[in-house]
Design an enzyme around this catalytic site. Structure first.
Site, mmCIF file in Angstrom:
data_model
loop_
_atom_site.group_PDB
_atom_site.id
_atom_site.type_symbol
_atom_site.label_atom_id
_atom_site.label_comp_id
_atom_site.label_asym_id
_atom_site.label_seq_id
_atom_site.Cartn_x
_atom_site.Cartn_y
_atom_site.Cartn_z
ATOM 1 N N LYS A 28 0.813 -1.213 0.000
ATOM 2 C CA LYS A 28 0.000 0.000 0.000
ATOM 3 C C LYS A 28 0.847 1.264 0.000
ATOM 4 C CE LYS A 28 -0.355 0.190 4.891
ATOM 5 N NZ LYS A 28 -0.043 1.487 5.455
ATOM 6 N N THR A 29 1.971 1.224 0.715
ATOM 7 C CA THR A 29 2.824 2.409 0.715
ATOM 8 C C THR A 29 3.334 2.674 -0.696
ATOM 9 O OG1 THR A 29 3.498 1.822 2.942
ATOM 10 C CG2 THR A 29 4.776 3.513 1.852
ATOM 11 N N ASP A 213 -3.453 7.603 4.619
ATOM 12 C CA ASP A 213 -2.951 6.254 4.898
ATOM 13 C C ASP A 213 -3.572 5.744 6.195
ATOM 14 O OD1 ASP A 213 -1.487 3.983 4.647
ATOM 15 O OD2 ASP A 213 0.359 4.824 5.470
ATOM 16 N N GLU A 214 -3.640 4.442 6.364
ATOM 17 C CA GLU A 214 -4.195 3.852 7.586
ATOM 18 C C GLU A 214 -5.552 4.457 7.919
ATOM 19 O OE1 GLU A 214 -2.738 1.373 8.722
ATOM 20 O OE2 GLU A 214 -0.566 1.569 8.632
ATOM 21 N N GLN A 244 -7.033 -4.252 10.428
ATOM 22 C CA GLN A 244 -5.901 -3.718 11.185
ATOM 23 C C GLN A 244 -6.295 -2.494 11.996
ATOM 24 O OE1 GLN A 244 -1.888 -3.956 9.388
ATOM 25 N NE2 GLN A 244 -2.974 -4.436 7.499
ATOM 26 N N ARG A 603 3.044 -9.500 10.486
ATOM 27 C CA ARG A 603 4.353 -8.839 10.416
ATOM 28 C C ARG A 603 5.427 -9.809 9.933
ATOM 29 N NH1 ARG A 603 2.629 -4.843 9.241
ATOM 30 N NH2 ARG A 603 0.671 -5.973 9.376
#
Length: 671
Positions: A28-29, A213-214, A244, A603
């Site tokens: 996504k980044t 973002d997020e 998340q 992670r």
DNA sequence: CGCAAATCCTTTTTT
DNA sequence: AGGATTTGCG
């Protein structure tokens, strides 16, 4: 590497509002950075028309770096990449006139808020710390829901009525101090944009494309800010993952994702489900775990990185042994598989769990880095110096005043302070102003009065000099630290000279940060006020993180791990009461804990090991925790539980001797 | 007013 | 068990 079709769609679609449902590790980044590059290169946008908003300073910094790499530094001029709070601070700073604020405002962290609340309630109620914490969080939640004190007062029932009254007084006093708390950094701009069409238009023109973002972490006021910034044209991309969402206690809710669809019916949704991070087995476990939660959008991660080894569960006798075994495992693997320390992460639910792991790592001379844990800024010496800086910027900052008025010792004790406080109360001015009122000399003893006088003079003199640009202001601060003989004070008040040196090193570090911010490097120089407020937002912490990313084992909370990845991950303390945390069990908020576990699992790139302790000391007594329910929710074929009983102790012995040998080897190498 | 001892309270996550 | 805050004394 090429973008996959979904990613490309997310990057190139600019016709209207876009929601990118980006699973963990789905790039996504990369999508955000590529999209910014796309906007600049192929569409009619300049860098300065674009703003990207994240939640943590670290994320903002990393994104900035990646965009610089993609687009080149020059082309990025004017591009805004910041946290919500920094963006809010920016808006406030540029609109102080409309907001009716004096320049030179202070930012209160929640300790400051708590101190203020304590002062407000102390006379009438006997408040304890947990009450103050509750009050702070209530007020914070009200602000996040954009409810004014009046609105709350009108509808509050029971205990909330009292809190509402406190809220109202709290707001009044903040204003009197010319201070803002963190939540105001979002709330004020939001209200400002809502109520002032001209200002709103100005900012909508300034920020022509917005990326968030997020997104699953936004709370109500942040969402409203987004809405107001994008306006009717609705040119924006939000990227998020409801699985998340782990900040509900801060007002963020997974349902905000669904809300978006209601408010923007033309919303386009793109799902990124291909994961480029983890082995398939790890994703399978993550998918199955999170299936136990209800979902707004269905989503299933997959990868083509191979199936991978089973996940493992390791027991320690107690929390000490748990830590030892984790460290032994790291040492063993590093020796056998030539892995790097930096490839390992130890993730835990609460900061206090870090202690044992730190100890064990130190014993084995293993380099490690702990992120978060508010360490640096909670150090007394840093808070002291920060209080001086805050008072320079805003003399009405009573919290700062109280902290340093007698630090180092000036002979201004509780008695004198009480008198000053009474005078300030009576005249309805700040403590610092009260110190300048004619007639104070009749209230204080001669030496105390004299000390107050010279303190006031010191602050004013320094503030004047600090207001001058560049070098002058840096010198002012250096001279101030010298003048108050802070170093001497540290040596006087520290238990050992070594500790004092350590603390002075911290002070110098802070000083270096501030000077760097005041001088102009690539960006324009900041004023002292801006620098202090930035530091209050912990903006430099991330910068420090960058400096030493050597070969070190990473220790952090599950919350802090979001957005990061590691080849080898230990999720420790997998116990009922700890990973579903007891308070969440009590509140029935298991879903969020499950998401937290999901974040932890995703992670891991190659290997994931869960650990727990059979016994754990808690509040001085020993408990025997149950394994976390989440361990049982995983597909058991993919999880290898360490055999219990006799076999364990045998294995343990082997591991231990392996660890000892490795530790020995390590020592020999070092010395 | 400043320092040492005694008590008591803690542990969820962060801008 | 350990750290922070409060109490009591010089």
């Amino acid at each position: 590497m090429q973008l996959n079709p979904r990613q490309r769609e997310a990057v190139t679609y600019i016709g209207g509002p876009l929601l990118v449902l980006a699973g963990a590790g789905s790039g996504k980044t990369r999508v955000i950075t590529e999209k910014i590059a796309h906007l600049v290169r192929h569409c009619d946008y300049r860098a300065k028309d674009i703003a990207a908003v994240t939640f943590t300073n670290k994320a903002a910094r990393e994104m900035k770096e990646r965009i610089h790499k993609t687009l080149g530094r020059q082309a990025c001029r004017g591009l805004r990449v910041s946290t919500f709070h920094t963006l809010g601070l920016d808006i406030i700073r540029r609109e102080t006139a409309t907001l009716g604020m004096k320049p030179g405002f202070s930012l209160f962290d929640d300790q400051d808020s708590m101190a203020l609340l304590k002062a407000l309630t102390d006379d009438e109620l006997d408040v304890d710390k947990s009450w103050l914490k509750l009050a702070v969080s209530k007020i914070s939640n009200w602000k996040n829901d954009m409810r004014s004190p009046d609105a709350v007062l009108a509808s509050a029932e029971g205990d909330d009525q009292l809190f509402a009254v406190v809220y109202e007084q709290y707001q009044r006093h903040l204003k009197a101090y010319n201070a803002l708390d963190f939540d105001d950094l979002i709330l004020l701009p939001t209200v400002l944009l809502r109520d002032h069409p001209a200002v709103r238009e100005r900012w909508q023109k300034r920020i022509r494309y917005l990326l968030v973002d997020e997104y699953q972490d936004t709370n109500t006021s942040q969402y409203q800010l987004v809405r107001l910034l994008v306006g009717e044209r609705a040119r924006f991309t939000v990227v998020g993952d409801d699985d998340q969402s782990i900040y509900s206690w801060r007002g963020a809710q997974p349902k905000n994702l669904a809300l978006l669809q209601d408010d923007f019916p033309q919303l386009r949704v793109v799902k990124l489900e291909q994961n480029y991070r983890s082995m398939e087995r790890i994703l399978k476990c993550a998918n199955i775990l999170i299936d136990n939660n209800p979902h707004v959008f269905e989503k299933r991660l997959f990868s083509d990185m191979g199936y991978g080894e089973p996940l493992r569960v390791i027991f320690g006798r107690n929390e000490e042994n748990e830590a030892e075994r984790v460290v032994a495992e790291i040492v063993r693997e590093r020796f056998l598989e030539k892995t790097r320390y930096g490839d390992y992460a130890i993730l835990y639910r609460g900061n206090h769990q870090a202690r044992g792991f730190e100890k064990s790592l130190i014993n084995n001379r293993i380099p490690y880095k702990m992120t978060g844990g508010q360490s640096f800024f909670s150090r007394a010496e840093i808070k002291d110096i920060m209080a001086y800086l805050r008072l320079l910027v805003n003399p009405d900052d009573d919290n700062a005043f109280l902290r340093i008025i007698n630090l180092p010792r000036r002979g201004i004790g509780p008695t004198s302070m009480e008198r000053i406080g009474e005078l300030a109360n009576q005249e309805r001015v700040s403590l610092f102003s009260a110190c300048q009122i004619h007639g104070l000399n009749t209230l204080l003893s001669a030496p105390a009065f004299h000390a107050v006088q010279s303190f006031v003079e010191l602050i004013q003199r320094t503030a004047r000099k600090a207001a001058e640009p560049g070098e002058q202001s840096v010198h002012a601060i250096r001279d101030l630290i010298k003048f108050i003989q802070y170093e001497e004070w540290l040596f006087e008040s520290s238990p050992s000279p070594a500790a004092a040196e350590m603390r002075m090193k911290n002070v110098n570090e802070l000083y270096r940060w501030v000077s760097d911010m005041l001088k102009d490097d690539d960006d324009e120089a900041l004023s002292l006020e801006q620098a202090v407020n930035k530091l209050m937002l912990r903006d430099m912490l991330s910068r420090q993180d960058e400096e030493d990313d050597g070969d070190q084992v990473q220790l952090m909370t599950l919350h802090a791990s979001k957005g990061l990845e590691f080849p080898y991950v230990f999720m420790v303390g997998m116990e009922e009461g700890l990973l579903p945390h007891q308070s969440s069990i009590d509140e029935g908020n298991i879903e969020e804990e499950r998401r937290l576990a999901y974040v932890g699992i995703t992670r891991a790139q190659q290997r994931l090991i869960f650990t727990l302790a059979r016994e754990r000391r808690q509040y001085g007594e020993t408990i025997r925790p149950e394994p976390s329910r989440f361990l049982f929710e995983l597909p058991q074929d993919d999880v290898k539980w360490e055999d219990s009983q006799t076999k364990v102790s045998h294995e343990e012995k082997q591991q231990r001797s392996a660890s000892n040998i490795a530790a020995l080897r390590n020592m020999l190498k070092k010395d």
